[in-house]
Design a protein around this motif. Structure first.
Motif, PDB file in Angstrom:
ATOM      1  N   PRO A   1     -14.894 -32.103  33.667  1.00 17.91           N
ATOM      2  CA  PRO A   1     -14.118 -32.614  34.811  1.00 17.91           C
ATOM      3  C   PRO A   1     -12.648 -32.778  34.435  1.00 17.91           C
ATOM      4  CG  PRO A   1     -16.178 -33.804  34.583  1.00 17.91           C
ATOM      5  CD  PRO A   1     -16.066 -32.945  33.372  1.00 17.91           C
ATOM      6  N   ALA A   2     -11.752 -32.272  35.266  1.00 20.35           N
ATOM      7  CA  ALA A   2     -10.328 -32.219  34.922  1.00 20.35           C
ATOM      8  C   ALA A   2      -9.714 -33.589  34.703  1.00 20.35           C
ATOM      9  CB  ALA A   2      -9.567 -31.470  36.018  1.00 20.35           C
ATOM     10  N   GLY A   3     -10.235 -34.612  35.378  1.00 27.63           N
ATOM     11  CA  GLY A   3      -9.701 -35.962  35.205  1.00 27.63           C
ATOM     12  C   GLY A   3     -10.289 -36.723  34.034  1.00 27.63           C
ATOM     13  N   GLY A   4     -11.196 -36.094  33.313  1.00 26.38           N
ATOM     14  CA  GLY A   4     -11.770 -36.723  32.141  1.00 26.38           C
ATOM     15  C   GLY A   4     -13.090 -37.416  32.422  1.00 26.38           C
ATOM     16  N   SER A   5     -13.717 -37.886  31.352  1.00 27.01           N
ATOM     17  CA  SER A   5     -15.020 -38.543  31.440  1.00 27.01           C
ATOM     18  C   SER A   5     -15.049 -39.767  30.537  1.00 27.01           C
ATOM     19  CB  SER A   5     -16.139 -37.590  30.994  1.00 27.01           C
ATOM     20  OG  SER A   5     -16.186 -36.429  31.785  1.00 27.01           O
ATOM     21  N   LEU A   6     -15.774 -40.776  30.982  1.00 27.24           N
ATOM     22  CA  LEU A   6     -16.148 -41.898  30.135  1.00 27.24           C
ATOM     23  C   LEU A   6     -17.569 -41.646  29.642  1.00 27.24           C
ATOM     24  CD1 LEU A   6     -14.765 -44.830  32.299  1.00 27.24           C
ATOM     25  CD2 LEU A   6     -13.932 -44.177  30.032  1.00 27.24           C
ATOM     26  N   LEU A   7     -17.766 -41.670  28.343  1.00 33.84           N
ATOM     27  CA  LEU A   7     -19.075 -41.418  27.737  1.00 33.84           C
ATOM     28  C   LEU A   7     -19.525 -42.711  27.054  1.00 33.84           C
ATOM     29  CD1 LEU A   7     -18.226 -37.974  26.098  1.00 33.84           C
ATOM     30  CD2 LEU A   7     -19.142 -38.402  28.380  1.00 33.84           C
TER      31      LEU A   7
ATOM     32  N   ASP B   1      -7.185 -26.343  19.947  1.00 34.91           N
ATOM     33  CA  ASP B   1      -8.587 -25.960  20.096  1.00 34.91           C
ATOM     34  C   ASP B   1      -9.333 -26.967  20.971  1.00 34.91           C
ATOM     35  OD1 ASP B   1      -8.240 -23.720  18.555  1.00 34.91           O
ATOM     36  OD2 ASP B   1      -9.001 -24.628  16.700  1.00 34.91           O
ATOM     37  N   HIS B   2      -8.984 -28.239  20.844  1.00 31.62           N
ATOM     38  CA  HIS B   2      -9.591 -29.259  21.696  1.00 31.62           C
ATOM     39  C   HIS B   2      -9.314 -28.946  23.173  1.00 31.62           C
ATOM     40  CE1 HIS B   2     -10.617 -33.466  22.982  1.00 31.62           C
ATOM     41  NE2 HIS B   2      -9.701 -33.185  23.898  1.00 31.62           N
ATOM     42  N   HIS B   3      -8.067 -28.684  23.491  1.00 37.62           N
ATOM     43  CA  HIS B   3      -7.674 -28.395  24.873  1.00 37.62           C
ATOM     44  C   HIS B   3      -8.399 -27.161  25.398  1.00 37.62           C
ATOM     45  CE1 HIS B   3      -5.073 -26.902  28.148  1.00 37.62           C
ATOM     46  NE2 HIS B   3      -4.787 -28.182  28.355  1.00 37.62           N
ATOM     47  N   HIS B   4      -8.461 -26.126  24.572  1.00 35.38           N
ATOM     48  CA  HIS B   4      -9.114 -24.887  24.994  1.00 35.38           C
ATOM     49  C   HIS B   4     -10.606 -25.107  25.224  1.00 35.38           C
ATOM     50  CE1 HIS B   4     -10.020 -20.602  25.248  1.00 35.38           C
ATOM     51  NE2 HIS B   4     -10.980 -20.798  24.359  1.00 35.38           N
ATOM     52  N   ALA B   5     -11.285 -25.768  24.271  1.00 38.11           N
ATOM     53  CA  ALA B   5     -12.729 -25.972  24.393  1.00 38.11           C
ATOM     54  C   ALA B   5     -13.064 -26.900  25.552  1.00 38.11           C
ATOM     55  CB  ALA B   5     -13.289 -26.534  23.084  1.00 38.11           C
ATOM     56  N   PHE B   6     -12.214 -27.885  25.804  1.00 37.46           N
ATOM     57  CA  PHE B   6     -12.435 -28.809  26.926  1.00 37.46           C
ATOM     58  C   PHE B   6     -12.524 -28.028  28.236  1.00 37.46           C
ATOM     59  CE2 PHE B   6     -10.980 -31.462  30.397  1.00 37.46           C
ATOM     60  CZ  PHE B   6     -11.574 -32.688  30.170  1.00 37.46           C
ATOM     61  N   HIS B   7     -11.581 -27.138  28.445  1.00 38.83           N
ATOM     62  CA  HIS B   7     -11.565 -26.385  29.702  1.00 38.83           C
ATOM     63  C   HIS B   7     -12.604 -25.260  29.701  1.00 38.83           C
ATOM     64  CE1 HIS B   7      -8.201 -28.458  31.553  1.00 38.83           C
ATOM     65  NE2 HIS B   7      -7.616 -28.486  30.362  1.00 38.83           N
ATOM     66  N   GLU B   8     -12.911 -24.720  28.538  1.00 38.23           N
ATOM     67  CA  GLU B   8     -13.949 -23.691  28.452  1.00 38.23           C
ATOM     68  C   GLU B   8     -15.311 -24.268  28.833  1.00 38.23           C
ATOM     69  OE1 GLU B   8     -15.134 -22.030  24.553  1.00 38.23           O
ATOM     70  OE2 GLU B   8     -14.412 -20.117  25.369  1.00 38.23           O
ATOM     71  N   ASN B   9     -15.529 -25.548  28.505  1.00 36.76           N
ATOM     72  CA  ASN B   9     -16.779 -26.219  28.856  1.00 36.76           C
ATOM     73  C   ASN B   9     -16.807 -26.666  30.311  1.00 36.76           C
ATOM     74  OD1 ASN B   9     -18.116 -26.056  26.412  1.00 36.76           O
ATOM     75  ND2 ASN B   9     -17.171 -27.915  25.612  1.00 36.76           N
ATOM     76  N   GLN B  10     -15.738 -26.396  31.048  1.00 36.82           N
ATOM     77  CA  GLN B  10     -15.638 -26.773  32.458  1.00 36.82           C
ATOM     78  C   GLN B  10     -15.844 -28.279  32.646  1.00 36.82           C
ATOM     79  OE1 GLN B  10     -18.464 -24.081  34.354  1.00 36.82           O
ATOM     80  NE2 GLN B  10     -16.836 -22.575  34.672  1.00 36.82           N
TER      81      GLN B  10
ATOM     82  N   ALA C   1     -27.690 -43.381  28.212  1.00 35.48           N
ATOM     83  CA  ALA C   1     -26.335 -42.821  28.127  1.00 35.48           C
ATOM     84  C   ALA C   1     -25.736 -42.803  29.526  1.00 35.48           C
ATOM     85  CB  ALA C   1     -26.367 -41.412  27.546  1.00 35.48           C
ATOM     86  N   LEU C   2     -24.472 -43.140  29.607  1.00 35.27           N
ATOM     87  CA  LEU C   2     -23.768 -43.221  30.889  1.00 35.27           C
ATOM     88  C   LEU C   2     -22.578 -42.267  30.872  1.00 35.27           C
ATOM     89  CD1 LEU C   2     -22.963 -44.629  33.624  1.00 35.27           C
ATOM     90  CD2 LEU C   2     -21.776 -46.340  32.209  1.00 35.27           C
ATOM     91  N   GLN C   3     -22.435 -41.492  31.945  1.00 35.35           N
ATOM     92  CA  GLN C   3     -21.265 -40.645  32.137  1.00 35.35           C
ATOM     93  C   GLN C   3     -20.594 -41.039  33.451  1.00 35.35           C
ATOM     94  OE1 GLN C   3     -23.477 -36.908  32.040  1.00 35.35           O
ATOM     95  NE2 GLN C   3     -22.218 -36.248  30.327  1.00 35.35           N
ATOM     96  N   ILE C   4     -19.293 -41.222  33.387  1.00 38.99           N
ATOM     97  CA  ILE C   4     -18.489 -41.480  34.576  1.00 38.99           C
ATOM     98  C   ILE C   4     -17.340 -40.473  34.537  1.00 38.99           C
ATOM     99  CG2 ILE C   4     -17.088 -43.176  35.816  1.00 38.99           C
ATOM    100  CD1 ILE C   4     -18.602 -45.381  34.347  1.00 38.99           C
ATOM    101  N   TYR C   5     -17.107 -39.748  35.628  1.00 38.23           N
ATOM    102  CA  TYR C   5     -16.105 -38.681  35.554  1.00 38.23           C
ATOM    103  C   TYR C   5     -15.203 -38.671  36.785  1.00 38.23           C
ATOM    104  CZ  TYR C   5     -19.686 -36.223  38.343  1.00 38.23           C
ATOM    105  OH  TYR C   5     -20.622 -35.878  39.303  1.00 38.23           O
ATOM    106  N   ARG C   6     -14.031 -38.082  36.574  1.00 35.05           N
ATOM    107  CA  ARG C   6     -13.057 -37.884  37.644  1.00 35.05           C
ATOM    108  C   ARG C   6     -12.613 -36.431  37.634  1.00 35.05           C
ATOM    109  NH1 ARG C   6      -9.444 -43.274  36.293  1.00 35.05           N
ATOM    110  NH2 ARG C   6     -10.839 -44.789  37.288  1.00 35.05           N
ATOM    111  N   ARG C   7     -12.341 -35.921  38.813  1.00 34.76           N
ATOM    112  CA  ARG C   7     -11.921 -34.526  38.924  1.00 34.76           C
ATOM    113  C   ARG C   7     -10.411 -34.381  39.074  1.00 34.76           C
ATOM    114  NH1 ARG C   7     -16.884 -34.366  42.112  1.00 34.76           N
ATOM    115  NH2 ARG C   7     -18.462 -33.256  40.889  1.00 34.76           N
ATOM    116  N   ASP C   8      -9.712 -35.467  39.364  1.00 33.56           N
ATOM    117  CA  ASP C   8      -8.260 -35.419  39.557  1.00 33.56           C
ATOM    118  C   ASP C   8      -7.561 -35.666  38.220  1.00 33.56           C
ATOM    119  OD1 ASP C   8      -5.638 -35.619  40.269  1.00 33.56           O
ATOM    120  OD2 ASP C   8      -5.863 -37.434  41.501  1.00 33.56           O
ATOM    121  N   PRO C   9      -6.850 -34.676  37.677  1.00 32.45           N
ATOM    122  CA  PRO C   9      -6.179 -34.878  36.386  1.00 32.45           C
ATOM    123  C   PRO C   9      -5.067 -35.917  36.450  1.00 32.45           C
ATOM    124  CG  PRO C   9      -5.536 -32.784  37.355  1.00 32.45           C
ATOM    125  CD  PRO C   9      -6.653 -33.309  38.202  1.00 32.45           C
TER     126      PRO C   9
END
Length: 380
Positions: free
Chosen positions: A136-142, A125-134, A154-162
Motif C-alpha cells: 500500500p502506497a501510504g504504508g502499513s502498520l505491522l 533496494d528497499h524502495h524498489h522492493a517495496f513497490h515491486e511487492n505492490q 498479527a495485525l495489519q493496518i494500511y493506507r493507500r494515500d502516500p
C-alpha cells in the motif's frame, strides 16, 4: 506510558474492556478492529491468527469491509515472498521481538525498526522492493501480538494515500495496547478450544468451569471436572469443590489490575496445566478454562512431498521453528547430516532455502483452509 491523544485513550479503554469480556474470537477481533480504527484511521485492516509453533498465519479473525480481495492477494502473492525485505514478514518480526513497526517506501520514514534491520538492504533496494511487492502506497502498520510469551496474532493496518503516512505515535500506541489484545484473544481462543473439547475428558482436552457471583460452581464440562479432580488429588486439596489453583486464579481476576484474563500454570500428574479466568457475564460470574500447556503441533508435512523418511523428519522439525543445531540434537545426528538432508529436500521441492520452503509449506497446508473458510468482512 506514551502521551496519548483523546482518541487513543478512548481506544485503549475500549480495547481493555473488550479484552476483559467473554466474546468468541471472531466477534472479539471485529470489535477490536473497530476500536483501533477510532484512534488510527486507515483504508483497511485485518487481524490474523498465528500458529505459535511455526509463526505462520493460520486464520483470518477479522478484516475491514472491502479487504477481502487485498487480503487474498497479499496471502497469495506477497506473504513470505518479500525477497530482500525479510523485515516485512511477520515471522522475521516475531523472531526479532518487534511488537509494532511502521513500514513505508523510504527507510527513513519507517518507525520501530532497530538500525541493524536496514543494514543489509540499501535505501534504493528497499524502495524498489517495496513497490515491486505492490505494498500500500501510504504504508502499513505491522503488529505482532503476544500473550504469555507466545505470538498469537498479527495485525495489519494500511493506507493507500502516500500523503498520509503512519507516525511514531501510532507505533507507540499499538505497542501499548498489543498485550491486552493478546490476552483477550488468547482467552477467547482457549474458550473456543474448550467448547470443542468439552465432550471428551481426555488428557489433551480443555475444560471449562463457570462460577456464579456467589462463587459456587454453576456449570462444568466433563473435562473441567476431571482436571479439577486431578489437581485436588495431586495437591491433596481435600474434598472441596475446587482446587486451590482455581480459587487463586479467580481471586486474581477479581483483584484485577489491568484488563483481560488472569492465568497461572499449575503442575498436574498429566503435565503443566494452564488455568485462565475471565469475566463470565455482567452478573459477576467467572469463566475458568483449564488447558494442557503443550505447544500446538503444526500441520503434517504434505504426504505428496517426495522426501525420504529422514528428510521428512528434518523438514518437520524445521517447520516447528528449530535451527540446524537443534534439529541435530533432537535426531541425534550431526549438523552436517542435517544440512545434507535439507539440501536434498530443497532440491526435490524446487525451493532456494528455508524461507522458500516455509512459504511453500504455508501455501500447501494453512492457505487452503483459510481460503475455503475466510470470513466475510466483519469491521465496517
Amino acid at each position: 506510558m506514551p502521551r496519548l491523544s483523546r482518541a487513543q485513550d478512548e481506544a485503549r479503554r475500549r480495547v481493555n474492556d473488550l479484552a476483559a469480556g467473554n466474546l468468541p474470537p471472531e466477534a472479539l477481533a471485529s470489535r477490536l478492529l473497530a476500536a483501533l480504527r477510532g484512534a488510527i484511521p486507515s483504508d483497511g485492516c485485518r487481524l490474523l491468527g498465528i500458529d505459535p509453533a511455526t509463526l505462520l498465519v493460520n486464520r483470518t479473525l477479522a478484516a475491514s469491509a472491502g479487504d477481502d480481495w487485498a487480503r487474498r492477494a497479499w496471502l497469495r502473492d506477497a506473504y513470505l515472498a518479500s525477497g530482500p525485505l525479510t523485515y516485512i514478514d511477520f515471522p522475521d518480526l516475531m523472531r526479532a521481538g518487534l511488537t509494532a513497526v511502521a513500514l513505508h517506501d523510504r527507510q527513513e520514514a519507517c518507525w520501530g525498526y532497530p538500525p541493524r534491520h536496514f543494514g543489509r538492504v540499501s535505501a534504493r533496494d528497499h524502495h524498489h522492493a517495496f513497490h515491486e511487492n505492490q505494498a500500500p502506497a501510504g504504508g502499513s502498520l505491522l503488529v505482532s501480538i503476544p500473550a504469555e510469551g507466545r505470538w498469537v496474532a498479527a495485525l495489519q493496518i494500511y493506507r493507500r494515500d502516500p500523503g498520509g503516512p503512519f507516525r511514531r505515535g501510532d507505533v507507540a500506541f499499538l505497542r501499548l495496547v498489543a498485550p491486552a489484545i493478546g490476552q483477550g484473544l488468547r482467552a477467547a481462543l482457549a474458550r473456543e478450544r474448550a467448547a470443542v473439547d468439552a465432550p471428551a475428558a481426555a488428557a489433551d482436552a480443555s475444560g471449562v468451569v463457570v462460577l456464579g457471583p456467589d462463587r459456587r460452581v454453576r456449570f462444568s464440562t466433563p473435562a473441567g471436572e476431571a482436571w479439577c479432580a486431578l489437581l485436588r488429588d495431586a495437591a491433596r486439596d481435600g474434598h472441596g469443590p475446587l482446587p486451590t489453583a482455581v480459587w487463586a486464579v479467580a481471586a486474581r481476576l477479581r483483584a484485577g489490575a489491568g484488563a483481560g484474563a488472569r492465568a497461572l500454570i499449575a503442575p498436574s500428574p498429566a503435565g503443566p496445566l494452564r488455568i485462565e479466568a475471565s469475566p463470565g457475564g455482567a452478573d459477576g460470574s467467572v469463566a475458568i478454562v483449564l488447558t494442557p500447556e503443550r505447544p500446538p503441533a503444526p500441520p503434517a508435512i504434505p504426504a505428496e512431498w517426495p522426501l525420504t523418511p529422514a528428510e521428512r523428519q528434518v523438514v518437520a522439525l524445521l517447520a516447528r521453528g528449530l535451527g540446524n543445531r537443534q534439529i541435530a540434537d533432537a535426531l541425534t545426528v550431526s549438523e552436517n547430516t542435517v544440512q545434507t538432508h535439507l539440501r536434498h529436500a530443497y532440491e526435490k521441492l524446487g525451493v532456494g532455502g528455508r524461507t522458500q520452503l516455509m512459504a511453500r509449506f504455508f501455501r500447501e497446508t494453512y492457505w487452503p483452509a483459510m481460503d475455503e473458510a475466510a470470513p466475510a468482512a466483519l469491521c465496517a
